[in-house]
Write an enzyme that holds these catalytic residues in place. Structure first.
Site, PDB file in Angstrom:
ATOM      1  N   GLU A 105       0.813  -1.219   0.000  1.00 28.59           N
ATOM      2  CA  GLU A 105       0.000   0.000   0.000  1.00 28.59           C
ATOM      3  C   GLU A 105       0.847   1.269   0.000  1.00 28.59           C
ATOM      4  OE1 GLU A 105      -0.562  -2.557   2.074  1.00 28.59           O
ATOM      5  OE2 GLU A 105      -2.542  -3.286   1.525  1.00 28.59           O
ATOM      6  N   HIS A 120      -9.481  -4.521  11.484  1.00 27.62           N
ATOM      7  CA  HIS A 120     -10.164  -4.385  10.197  1.00 27.62           C
ATOM      8  C   HIS A 120     -11.421  -3.525  10.303  1.00 27.62           C
ATOM      9  CE1 HIS A 120      -7.534  -7.577   8.844  1.00 27.62           C
ATOM     10  NE2 HIS A 120      -8.062  -7.557   7.642  1.00 27.62           N
TER      11      HIS A 120
HETATM   12  C1  LIG Z   1      -1.849  -4.244   4.748  1.00 26.60           C
HETATM   13  C2  LIG Z   1      -2.901  -5.161   4.260  1.00 26.60           C
HETATM   14  N1  LIG Z   1      -3.278  -5.112   2.974  1.00 26.60           N
HETATM   15  C3  LIG Z   1      -4.231  -5.939   2.514  1.00 26.60           C
HETATM   16  C4  LIG Z   1      -4.836  -6.844   3.343  1.00 26.60           C
HETATM   17  C5  LIG Z   1      -5.923  -7.768   2.813  1.00 26.60           C
HETATM   18  N2  LIG Z   1      -5.374  -9.111   2.686  1.00 26.60           N
HETATM   19  C6  LIG Z   1      -5.510 -10.000   3.674  1.00 26.60           C
HETATM   20  S1  LIG Z   1      -4.726 -11.410   3.353  1.00 26.60           S
HETATM   21  C7  LIG Z   1      -4.191 -10.893   1.864  1.00 26.60           C
HETATM   22  C8  LIG Z   1      -3.365 -11.802   1.020  1.00 26.60           C
HETATM   23  C9  LIG Z   1      -2.090 -12.178   1.669  1.00 26.60           C
HETATM   24  O1  LIG Z   1      -1.466 -13.221   0.992  1.00 26.60           O
HETATM   25  P1  LIG Z   1      -0.211 -14.000   1.530  1.00 26.60           P
HETATM   26  O2  LIG Z   1       0.728 -13.058   2.210  1.00 26.60           O
HETATM   27  O3  LIG Z   1       0.337 -14.791   0.414  1.00 26.60           O
HETATM   28  O4  LIG Z   1      -0.752 -14.957   2.671  1.00 26.60           O
HETATM   29  P2  LIG Z   1      -1.810 -16.159   2.555  1.00 26.60           P
HETATM   30  O5  LIG Z   1      -3.156 -15.568   2.683  1.00 26.60           O
HETATM   31  O6  LIG Z   1      -1.583 -16.830   1.270  1.00 26.60           O
HETATM   32  O7  LIG Z   1      -1.533 -17.028   3.718  1.00 26.60           O
HETATM   33  C10 LIG Z   1      -4.650  -9.603   1.631  1.00 26.60           C
HETATM   34  C11 LIG Z   1      -4.394  -8.825   0.412  1.00 26.60           C
HETATM   35  C12 LIG Z   1      -4.435  -6.838   4.695  1.00 26.60           C
HETATM   36  N3  LIG Z   1      -4.995  -7.667   5.595  1.00 26.60           N
HETATM   37  N4  LIG Z   1      -3.464  -6.016   5.122  1.00 26.60           N
END
Ligand SMILES: Cc1ncc(C[n+]2csc(CCOP(=O)(O)OP(=O)(O)O)c2C)c(N)n1
Ligand SMILES: [Mg+2]
Lengths: 337, 472
Positions: B203, B272
């Site tokens: 972000e 959140h």
């Molecule tokens: C700073 C932030 N940006 C966006 C999100 C929304 N979000 C939650 S999980 C996620 C994907 C994360 O993927 P990854 O790091 O690969 O972990 P996984 O879910 O595959 O375990 C996103 C975009 C968030 N929680 N925090």
């Protein structure tokens, strides 16, 4: 920066896993899987709400890493955290009751799926902001070095999280100050619906530490023994004061990102293929049977025992009352008397 | 394409005469070239170009009287600035007949008054100048279409992207995934991945990149999956986007929209579920919008995209699926900075924005049952804040309840209550009251979450209190 000092305990070297260890890993992975399946069911029944990120498919990572940790080592992760908590020795009852938002939960219902903690088990959360756990885990490692203990912090994060800037700010400091932290990247190939190739210029994430002089390696994250072996080396290195290390665990999540997931970003065949050929639990089961460490009957017993634990925790999580309304106002600040 | 707007000669000027054009279509101009002369009853003023480029269209004839301040009077196409449409021809040429927006924008021209040109005093800020801002009058017999808020937002983005090649959308999962909350559904298909851009989870990085792109002449729409994650990027929103125009002495504006769901969703816990209205409302150099219904979502988002300033556009996840009537008119753009009176009443003023408007309306309904006629004001815009409409209402009702989803401390309600006390003290029959979230991080447990978030009942109770009626 203080080095290893008198506070350090004598650690037993990490041994080759024995038969009992292997059976233990199997049981722990199975517990996580059955627990998560149950959580999915409770979600479907409306007993769990909000976001609920299941760990199904990735069990070998946390079970392998945790198997070599000592009680004073710390663990921190993101929101896909149920498996980490169980592997860290937190109770299924406490975790499940937090998922249902009840008094018996680890945060007395105030945290929920993504935010759970246990001081007792040195589990520092459970963080909802992608990437936040990386500097936080680095700070825990800093506190170890500062206090002169030889405890190590494991910071787990995802392939998606590995693109956050704060990860690299933390890497730099960790390496600069030789902090005892092991970064475990759980590369399950997707961040929500974005495949790693669509988000990362360098997709070999173990290389992400190169410009910070942090060594790393890729590990088969579906093979609990490979995970354990790699983790043992990295943790020992950190304990010895040689600084951080990156373990890129190649793994896979079977379920959707959270409970609602359009499932359009990958094919059903892709998921099925991993389930059939690389499932961490099935692979270890086969090893156990081939080596005649267990019989089919033994496995049935383990399955029954695990189901018993999970059902009990689900029952507990439903019977446990909602938190007292007065809880709304507690824990905002430490009240000094 | 840069719009050249009718400049204001003084803070109170609303319209003037475009006396004379000193350039014609096709002329190349440099910053500082005088391009037109404008007159009011008090003064004459030369309009200078601030940008380099070619005068592509004169939109107002010389001699026209009553040209509204900030109406578009000409368009300048800066060579090298606007990207040429790709060969596939998908991008239509920008439509030029944008309705005049009587909005307090920075004019794209420098105003040099000949006579009383001194502007040493800060513009009068006693009461925000909502005067003269009106929603466009809809044509007679206009039809309405039931539209969910998410689709109204999508339509606004799509229309503006068709209209202006410089507009693009960027954020996590906005493209292939069609948006985490499906706001950007279909946009990738229509506009392609040059203009609908999936970012990594970074972000701070992409917010900064968006600001840089705006400096570079583009019109980014930066989507945050939720505003909770914009906390990673708030430095760029405030330090880079909001302050640069000022720090550069007016040279470097930042036309960018930061948008996404704000506030509590449902049972997603403290990290959140936060309302950032007051956070962004605090910052000079930003415009902050928080619409309630689908029509406002559409009309204001279009205005935000056209605005030459950084706009923080706060949506609400729990409103995305709610349907409202949206007028079926060609180009529905609403003025920024004007509240909407959603229900007229005489006994108490209820001020709310975003999802709280629903609770205020529900409360008003219930209050009517016990003989209290509530006036419900939907703020729509938090910065600029239409204090005038609020104060006029309080002068009539003599009582006010400020409702917001976020925390009370230093909040939107605090600002409004202070303004009312300052400007309508003598009209008040009761101290202003605030309805807000409890002063704790949002808990996950169902019962605690319910207790924590404000609802219609809280508003009813507060309204009864300011009316000195028996409360429960
Ligand atoms: C700073 C932030 N940006 C966006 C999100 C929304 N979000 C939650 S999980 C996620 C994907 C994360 O993927 P990854 O790091 O690969 O972990 P996984 O879910 O595959 O375990 C996103 C975009 C968030 N929680 N925090
Ligand atoms: Mg991932």
């Amino acid at each position: 920066m203080a080095g290893k000092t008198g506070g350090a305990k004598v650690r037993k070297p990490v041994s080759e896993p024995q038969k009992a260890d292997l059976i233990g890993f199997y049981r722990d992975m199975l517990l996580i899987r059955r627990f998560e399946e149950k959580a999915g069911q409770l979600y479907g029944m409306g007993l769990i709400a909000g976001f609920c990120h299941l760990y199904i498919g990735q069990e070998a990572v946390v079970v392998g890493v945790q198997s070599i940790l000592e009680p004073d080592d710390q663990v921190i992760t993101g929101y896909r955290d149920h498996g980490h908590m169980l592997a860290a020795g937190m109770t299924s009852r406490g975790v499940m009751a937090e998922l249902t938002g009840r008094e018996g939960g680890y945060a007395r219902g105030k945290g929920g799926s993504m935010h759970m903690f246990s001081r007792e088990k040195n589990f520092f959360g459970g963080h909802g902001i992608v990437g936040a756990q990386v500097p936080l885990g680095t700070g825990l490692a800093f506190s170890n070095r500062y206090k002169g203990t030889d405890a190590v912090c494991i910071a787990y994060f995802g392939d998606g999280a590995s693109n956050q800037g704060q990860v690299y700010e933390a890497f730099n400091m960790a390496s600069l100050w030789k902090l005892p932290v092991v970064y475990v990247i759980e590369n399950n190939q997707y961040a929500m619906g974005t495949s790693i190739a669509r988000a990362s210029a360098e997709t070999e994430l173990f290389k992400r530490g190169i410009s910070f002089e942090i060594p790393g390696e890729e590990v088969d994250g579906m093979d609990v023994l490979a995970v354990r072996k790699a983790a043992a080396k990295a943790v020992q290195r950190a304990r010895d004061g040689d600084g951080p290390y990156i373990l890129e665990m190649k793994t896979y999540r079977y379920r959707g990102h959270s409970m609602s997931d359009p499932a359009k970003y990958r094919t059903r065949e892709e998921v099925q293929d991993v389930r059939e050929h690389r499932d961490p639990i099935e692979m270890l089961k086969k090893k156990l049977l081939d080596a005649k460490h267990v019989t089919e009957d033994d496995l049935k017993k383990i399955e029954a025992e695990v189901r018993e634990i999970v059902n009990d925790s689900a029952q507990f999580a439903q019977d446990s009352p909602e938190p007292d309304p007065a809880e709304l106002w507690t824990d905002v600040l430490v009240e000094s008397r | 394409m840069t719009d050249i707007l009718m400049p204001a000669l003084s803070p109170t000027m609303e319209e003037g005469k475009l006396a004379k054009w000193l350039v014609k279509e096709g002329d190349t101009v440099k910053p500082g070239d005088v391009i037109a002369e404008i007159e009011t009853d008090k003064a004459t003023m030369e309009v200078e170009a601030v940008d380099e480029g070619v005068i592509s269209k004169l939109m107002v004839e010389a001699g026209t009287e009553g040209v509204k301040v900030n109406a578009i009077i000409a368009q300048l196409s800066a060579e090298g600035e606007a990207p040429k449409p790709k060969a596939n021809g998908k991008a239509k040429a920008a439509k030029v007949d944008a309705p005049p927006q009587a909005v307090a924008e920075t004019p794209a021209v420098e105003a040099k008054a000949k006579n009383d040109g001194h502007r040493l005093r800060a513009p009068e800020q006693k009461v925000a100048a909502a005067e003269g801002l009106h929603d466009p009058t809809l044509p007679e017999g206009v039809t309405y279409k039931k539209t969910a808020v998410r689709d109204a937002l999508r339509d606004a983005i799509a229309e503006e992207m068709r209209r202006d090649e410089r507009v693009f959308l960027m954020g996590e999962e906005v493209g292939q995934y069609q948006g985490a909350y499906k706001v950007s559904r279909g946009l990738l298909e229509e506009f392609g991945d040059r203009r609908v851009i999936d970012t990594p989870i970074t972000e701070y990085g992409f917010a900064g990149l968006g600001v840089g792109a705006a400096f570079g002449g583009l019109r980014p729409i930066v989507e945050f999956m939720t505003f909770n994650f914009a906390m990673q990027a708030i430095d760029h929103i405030i330090n880079s986007a909001a302050k640069t125009l000022y720090m550069s002495g007016g040279q470097m504006g930042c036309p960018i929209v930061f948008r996404g769901p704000n506030g509590a969703a449902s049972r997603v816990g403290a990290q959140h579920s936060q309302d950032y209205s007051a956070w962004y409302g605090h910052v000079p150099g930003l415009k902050v919008l928080a619409p309630y219904d689908a029509a406002d979502a559409k009309g204001l988002l279009k205005a935000a995209i056209r605005d030459p300033n950084p706009v923080v556009f706060l949506e609400h996840e729990l409103m995305y699926g709610v349907e409202f009537d949206v007028p079926e008119v060609e180009d529905f753009v609403l003025p920024i900075g004007k509240a909407r009176i959603r229900r007229e009443g005489t006994d108490v003023t209820l001020v709310a924005h975003s999802r709280m408007v629903k609770f205020a309306l529900d409360a008003a309904e219930e209050l009517a049952g016990i003989g209290i006629e509530a006036e419900v004001i939907d703020l729509r815009s938090l910065r600029p804040l239409d204090t005038e409409t609020v104060i006029e209402s309080v002068k009539k009702t003599n009582r006010i309840v400020c409702c917001e989803e976020g925390w009370r401390f230093f909040g939107v309600g605090a600002e409004i209550a202070a303004a009312v006390v300052e400007h309508a003290f003598d009209y008040l029959d009761a101290p202003p009251l605030r309805v807000a979230q409890k002063d704790v991080p949002l808990p996950y447990a169902a019962n605690l979450e319910r207790l924590s978030l404000p609802n219609a009942q809280d508003i009813v109770e507060a309204a009864k209190k300011v009316c000195y009626r028996e409360t429960e």
